[in-house]
Design a protein around this motif. Structure first.
Motif, PDB file in Angstrom:
ATOM      1  N   MET A  70       1.307  -1.301  -0.090  1.00 22.48           N
ATOM      2  CA  MET A  70       0.128   0.237   0.221  1.00 22.48           C
ATOM      3  C   MET A  70       1.396   1.178  -0.216  1.00 22.48           C
ATOM      4  O   MET A  70       1.720   1.445   0.533  1.00 22.48           O
ATOM      5  CB  MET A  70      -0.866  -0.009   1.138  1.00 22.48           C
ATOM      6  N   ASP A  71       1.054   2.139  -1.198  1.00 19.53           N
ATOM      7  CA  ASP A  71       1.446   3.767  -1.362  1.00 19.53           C
ATOM      8  C   ASP A  71       0.512   4.259  -0.366  1.00 19.53           C
ATOM      9  O   ASP A  71      -0.317   3.972  -0.021  1.00 19.53           O
ATOM     10  CB  ASP A  71       1.755   3.748  -2.562  1.00 19.53           C
ATOM     11  N   VAL A  72       1.163   5.589   0.353  1.00 19.05           N
ATOM     12  CA  VAL A  72       0.330   6.583   1.249  1.00 19.05           C
ATOM     13  C   VAL A  72      -0.229   7.080   0.986  1.00 19.05           C
ATOM     14  O   VAL A  72      -1.082   7.975   0.857  1.00 19.05           O
ATOM     15  CB  VAL A  72       1.480   7.259   2.776  1.00 19.05           C
ATOM     16  N   VAL A  73       0.562   8.646  -0.110  1.00 20.33           N
ATOM     17  CA  VAL A  73       0.106   9.622  -0.273  1.00 20.33           C
ATOM     18  C   VAL A  73      -0.118   8.993  -2.364  1.00 20.33           C
ATOM     19  O   VAL A  73       0.184   8.790  -3.485  1.00 20.33           O
ATOM     20  CB  VAL A  73       1.178  10.577  -1.236  1.00 20.33           C
ATOM     21  N   VAL A 100       4.222   1.107   1.524  1.00 19.25           N
ATOM     22  CA  VAL A 100       5.624   0.960   0.711  1.00 19.25           C
ATOM     23  C   VAL A 100       5.346   2.812   0.795  1.00 19.25           C
ATOM     24  O   VAL A 100       4.192   2.634  -0.703  1.00 19.25           O
ATOM     25  CB  VAL A 100       5.295   0.323  -0.804  1.00 19.25           C
ATOM     26  N   THR A 101       6.562   3.519   0.920  1.00 20.10           N
ATOM     27  CA  THR A 101       6.338   4.942   0.868  1.00 20.10           C
ATOM     28  C   THR A 101       6.738   5.919   0.848  1.00 20.10           C
ATOM     29  O   THR A 101       7.925   5.182   0.886  1.00 20.10           O
ATOM     30  CB  THR A 101       5.278   5.292   2.321  1.00 20.10           C
ATOM     31  N   THR A 102       7.571   7.098   0.480  1.00 14.44           N
ATOM     32  CA  THR A 102       8.205   7.591   0.432  1.00 14.44           C
ATOM     33  C   THR A 102       8.120   8.240   1.785  1.00 14.44           C
ATOM     34  O   THR A 102       9.421   9.190   1.773  1.00 14.44           O
ATOM     35  CB  THR A 102       7.908   8.637  -0.758  1.00 14.44           C
ATOM     36  N   LYS A 103       7.146   8.296   2.578  1.00 15.03           N
ATOM     37  CA  LYS A 103       6.992   9.243   3.749  1.00 15.03           C
ATOM     38  C   LYS A 103       7.902   8.071   4.839  1.00 15.03           C
ATOM     39  O   LYS A 103       7.709   7.352   5.280  1.00 15.03           O
ATOM     40  CB  LYS A 103       5.348   9.189   4.283  1.00 15.03           C
ATOM     41  N   ASP A 104       9.534   9.294   4.843  1.00 13.14           N
ATOM     42  CA  ASP A 104      10.418   7.913   5.577  1.00 13.14           C
ATOM     43  C   ASP A 104      10.592   8.516   7.583  1.00 13.14           C
ATOM     44  O   ASP A 104      11.295   8.664   8.032  1.00 13.14           O
ATOM     45  CB  ASP A 104      11.408   8.603   4.849  1.00 13.14           C
ATOM     46  N   PRO A 124      13.199   4.687  -2.618  1.00 10.72           N
ATOM     47  CA  PRO A 124      13.056   3.897  -3.526  1.00 10.72           C
ATOM     48  C   PRO A 124      13.488   2.243  -2.731  1.00 10.72           C
ATOM     49  O   PRO A 124      13.743   2.757  -1.336  1.00 10.72           O
ATOM     50  CB  PRO A 124      14.002   4.134  -4.068  1.00 10.72           C
ATOM     51  N   VAL A 125      12.918   1.344  -3.260  1.00 14.43           N
ATOM     52  CA  VAL A 125      12.593   0.490  -2.777  1.00 14.43           C
ATOM     53  C   VAL A 125      13.509  -0.588  -2.768  1.00 14.43           C
ATOM     54  O   VAL A 125      14.177  -0.350  -4.047  1.00 14.43           O
ATOM     55  CB  VAL A 125      11.475  -0.300  -2.962  1.00 14.43           C
ATOM     56  N   ALA A 126      14.620  -1.187  -2.257  1.00 18.18           N
ATOM     57  CA  ALA A 126      15.260  -2.390  -2.387  1.00 18.18           C
ATOM     58  C   ALA A 126      14.689  -3.340  -2.435  1.00 18.18           C
ATOM     59  O   ALA A 126      14.016  -3.718  -1.429  1.00 18.18           O
ATOM     60  CB  ALA A 126      16.286  -2.814  -1.134  1.00 18.18           C
TER      61      ALA A 126
END
Length: 140
Positions: A70-73, A100-104, A124-126
């Motif tokens: 699930m993305d957040v934004v 799974v998001t850019t919000k860190d 970015p996902v490894a």
């Protein structure tokens, strides 16, 4: 919670074939969806996708995937809201969600887990990190 282990011919537990597992990717970015789909499929999993939170919740109810990324934004129903809905609905509450998001920020991570997510991965996902978390969550 579903079990993803089976006995091999020697009677030992093996991870179930990844092909038997369907993962729903919910992300409004076609590029991110493409990247995540490639990673997940490289692990041998089946993939279905949704481009927004509302569609993701509806697809989870209908398709009963084994796991949701699930993305957040996202416009409309954001990923935190969609995760909360999935964790509360009787027909989807047993489907694990990995945000799974850019919000860190740590507050974002804590909030995502409070909404019902089992894991939280920052883009970015490894590939190996994501596949490792998918395997861990599916194993229970």
């Amino acid at each position: 919670m579903r079990s993803f282990f089976k006995k091999n011919s020697a009677g030992q537990s093996d991870e179930a074939s990844a092909v038997d597992v369907t993962i729903l990717i919910v992300d409004d970015s076609p590029t991110e969806t493409h990247i995540l789909k490639g990673i997940v499929e490289s692990g041998g999993y089946r993939v279905i996708t949704a481009a927004d939170g509302e569609t993701g919740v509806a697809m989870a109810k209908e398709s009963k995937p084994d796991l949701v990324l699930m993305d957040v934004v996202m416009p409309g129903l954001n990923g935190f809201q969609a995760t909360r809905q999935l964790s509360k609905l009787p027909e989807t509450q047993d489907i694990p969600v990995i945000v799974v998001t850019t919000k860190d920020q740590e507050t974002d991570r804590a909030w995502g887990l409070r909404q019902g997510a089992k894991e939280y991965v920052v883009k970015p996902v490894a590939a190996e990190e994501l596949l490792g978390k998918i395997r861990a969550v599916l194993a229970g």
